[in-house]
Design a protein around this motif. Structure first.
Motif, PDB file in Angstrom:
ATOM      1  N   PHE A 253      -8.274   0.349  45.300  1.00  0.00           N
ATOM      2  CA  PHE A 253      -7.745   1.056  44.140  1.00  0.00           C
ATOM      3  C   PHE A 253      -8.391   2.436  44.014  1.00  0.00           C
ATOM      4  O   PHE A 253      -7.721   3.411  43.645  1.00  0.00           O
ATOM      5  CB  PHE A 253      -8.002   0.236  42.871  1.00  0.00           C
ATOM      6  N   ARG A 254      -9.673   2.527  44.324  1.00  0.00           N
ATOM      7  CA  ARG A 254     -10.332   3.827  44.280  1.00  0.00           C
ATOM      8  C   ARG A 254      -9.748   4.764  45.326  1.00  0.00           C
ATOM      9  O   ARG A 254      -9.567   5.970  45.080  1.00  0.00           O
ATOM     10  CB  ARG A 254     -11.832   3.635  44.510  1.00  0.00           C
ATOM     11  N   VAL A 257      -6.317   6.017  44.014  1.00  0.00           N
ATOM     12  CA  VAL A 257      -6.472   7.052  42.985  1.00  0.00           C
ATOM     13  C   VAL A 257      -6.914   8.367  43.610  1.00  0.00           C
ATOM     14  O   VAL A 257      -6.435   9.451  43.234  1.00  0.00           O
ATOM     15  CB  VAL A 257      -7.466   6.574  41.910  1.00  0.00           C
ATOM     16  N   LEU A 260      -3.941   9.912  45.212  1.00  0.00           N
ATOM     17  CA  LEU A 260      -3.074  10.491  44.183  1.00  0.00           C
ATOM     18  C   LEU A 260      -3.592  11.850  43.735  1.00  0.00           C
ATOM     19  O   LEU A 260      -2.822  12.792  43.535  1.00  0.00           O
ATOM     20  CB  LEU A 260      -2.997   9.544  42.981  1.00  0.00           C
ATOM     21  N   ALA A 261      -4.903  11.951  43.559  1.00  0.00           N
ATOM     22  CA  ALA A 261      -5.481  13.211  43.106  1.00  0.00           C
ATOM     23  C   ALA A 261      -5.285  14.319  44.132  1.00  0.00           C
ATOM     24  O   ALA A 261      -5.057  15.482  43.782  1.00  0.00           O
ATOM     25  CB  ALA A 261      -6.974  13.031  42.809  1.00  0.00           C
ATOM     26  N   MET A 266      -0.863  12.586  39.030  1.00  0.00           N
ATOM     27  CA  MET A 266       0.155  11.739  38.435  1.00  0.00           C
ATOM     28  C   MET A 266       1.397  12.517  38.035  1.00  0.00           C
ATOM     29  O   MET A 266       2.259  12.018  37.343  1.00  0.00           O
ATOM     30  CB  MET A 266      -0.426  11.039  37.199  1.00  0.00           C
ATOM     31  N   LEU A 302       2.385   5.784  41.703  1.00  0.00           N
ATOM     32  CA  LEU A 302       1.216   5.034  42.141  1.00  0.00           C
ATOM     33  C   LEU A 302       1.560   4.100  43.293  1.00  0.00           C
ATOM     34  O   LEU A 302       0.784   3.950  44.249  1.00  0.00           O
ATOM     35  CB  LEU A 302       0.647   4.245  40.967  1.00  0.00           C
TER      36      LEU A 302
END
Length: 353
Positions: A253-254, A257, A260-261, A266, A302
């Protein structure tokens, strides 16, 4: 019928003085053999690889190691004291305590083994993705064959890939180029998985959109979105061959994220959002329904990032999923609803054409 006379095949040496390389702006002498070089093939653009999970600092590792050791010693002393007290009261209580302690140790070892296996599998998938990208860039046949063999071993437990594994195994000896072998492996093994992953992301986005649109509490929305996101990442990891445990899910999950960054956060700046805003549909929706649509779009974004992170091969032969593919069902436009409502109504009894 063509007027062009067919040319007969010729044999010549490249170091022959009569062989001239065709160049722009220069005319070849009469009677010379002109060799025109073929244009360089366009290099396929490969989707950028997701970033590896950030490495923790050395002091952080020492801190957690020390804290884990102290907690383990404290638990061990507490269990030992408890068993001694049980033996002091009655022998059968002491033996019962020893049995429960043995079950606790056995279960703990199994859980630790599963967590270690899950972390190793995630590391293996990341390594395969990096090796596949290197094989595509260098056209390395040996490296591509190693990647394909490992992927076939990972996919051996998936019944849905039985036909794809059989066809791919039959073509391994016929592919000479390493890049072509990686692309064939991607089409055969990743094609069915990509379709299933797109369906999972689309369904999760629709659920989030509906629940957040009808939910009366913001806390319920937050909990549902978080649980859906965690479940979606886990389903995608299992689909592509990962076996993440609790620690593996935190690491995965990290990584999602972080990806995504890097790839735009987002912000859902895709053609679908432009279509929604451009046609004025957002102005016709209620605030609650609009919030549900936005939450669904973010969940879809996501999910796309999770696909790119958990997929063991980069997108080279197959197109990467776009937001419009996985979130197209969130908003349905009806032409009847887009008609102006302020048009004059015909008088009663009038015949309409």
């Amino acid at each position: 019928m063509s007027d062009r006379t067919p040319r007969r095949p010729q044999a010549f040496r490249l170091d022959d003085p009569g062989v001239v390389l065709a160049e722009d702006g220069r005319t070849a002498p009469r009677g010379a053999v002109v060799v025109t070089p073929s244009p360089a093939e366009a290099v396929e653009e490969i989707a950028p690889l997701p970033l590896p999970p950030p490495k923790s600092s050395r002091w952080g590792k020492l801190f957690w190691t020390g804290l884990g050791g102290l907690v383990s010693l404290g638990i061990g002393l507490a269990v030992t004291r408890l068993i001694e007290d049980l033996f002091a009261r009655a022998d059968w209580l002491g033996y019962a305590g020893l049995g429960f302690a043995a079950l606790l140790v056995l279960a703990g070892l199994v859980i630790i083994g599963r967590e270690a296996f899950g972390l190793m599998r995630l590391r293996t998938l990341n390594h395969l993705r990096e090796q596949a990208a290197e094989a595509l860039a260098k056209d390395d046949r040996r490296l591509a064959e190693s990647v394909t063999s490992e992927l076939l071993a990972i996919a051996a437990t998936s019944p849905r890939l039985f036909r794809a594994r059989t066809e791919l195994s039959g073509h391994l000896g016929a592919i000479i180029d390493g890049a072509d072998l990686i692309r064939l492996t991607e089409r055969q093994l990743m094609g069915p998985l990509d379709a299933e992953a797109t369906r999972l992301v689309s369904n999760a986005a629709k659920r989030v959109s509906v629940v957040t649109a009808v939910s009366p509490r913001a806390a319920v929305d937050l909990i549902f979105v978080l649980l859906t996101a965690i479940g979606l990442v886990r389903q995608l990891a299992l689909l592509y061959g990962g076996r993440p445990g609790a620690l593996g899910m935190m690491r995965l999950f990290r990584q999602v994220v972080a990806h995504l960054a890097v790839t735009g956060g987002m912000a859902a700046g895709d053609s679908l959002v432009q279509q929604v805003v451009g046609h004025g549909i957002a102005a016709k929706l209620s605030a609650r329904l609009g919030e549900g649509v936005v939450n669904g779009l973010l969940t879809a974004r996501l999910g796309i990032a999770a696909i790119e992170v958990t997929r063991p091969l980069p997108f080279a032969a197959l197109p990467a999923p776009a937001l419009s593919n996985v979130a197209s069902g969130l908003i349905s436009r009806d032409e009847a609803k887009d008609r102006p409502t302020d048009a004059p109504h015909p008088p009663p009894g009038a015949v309409q054409p």
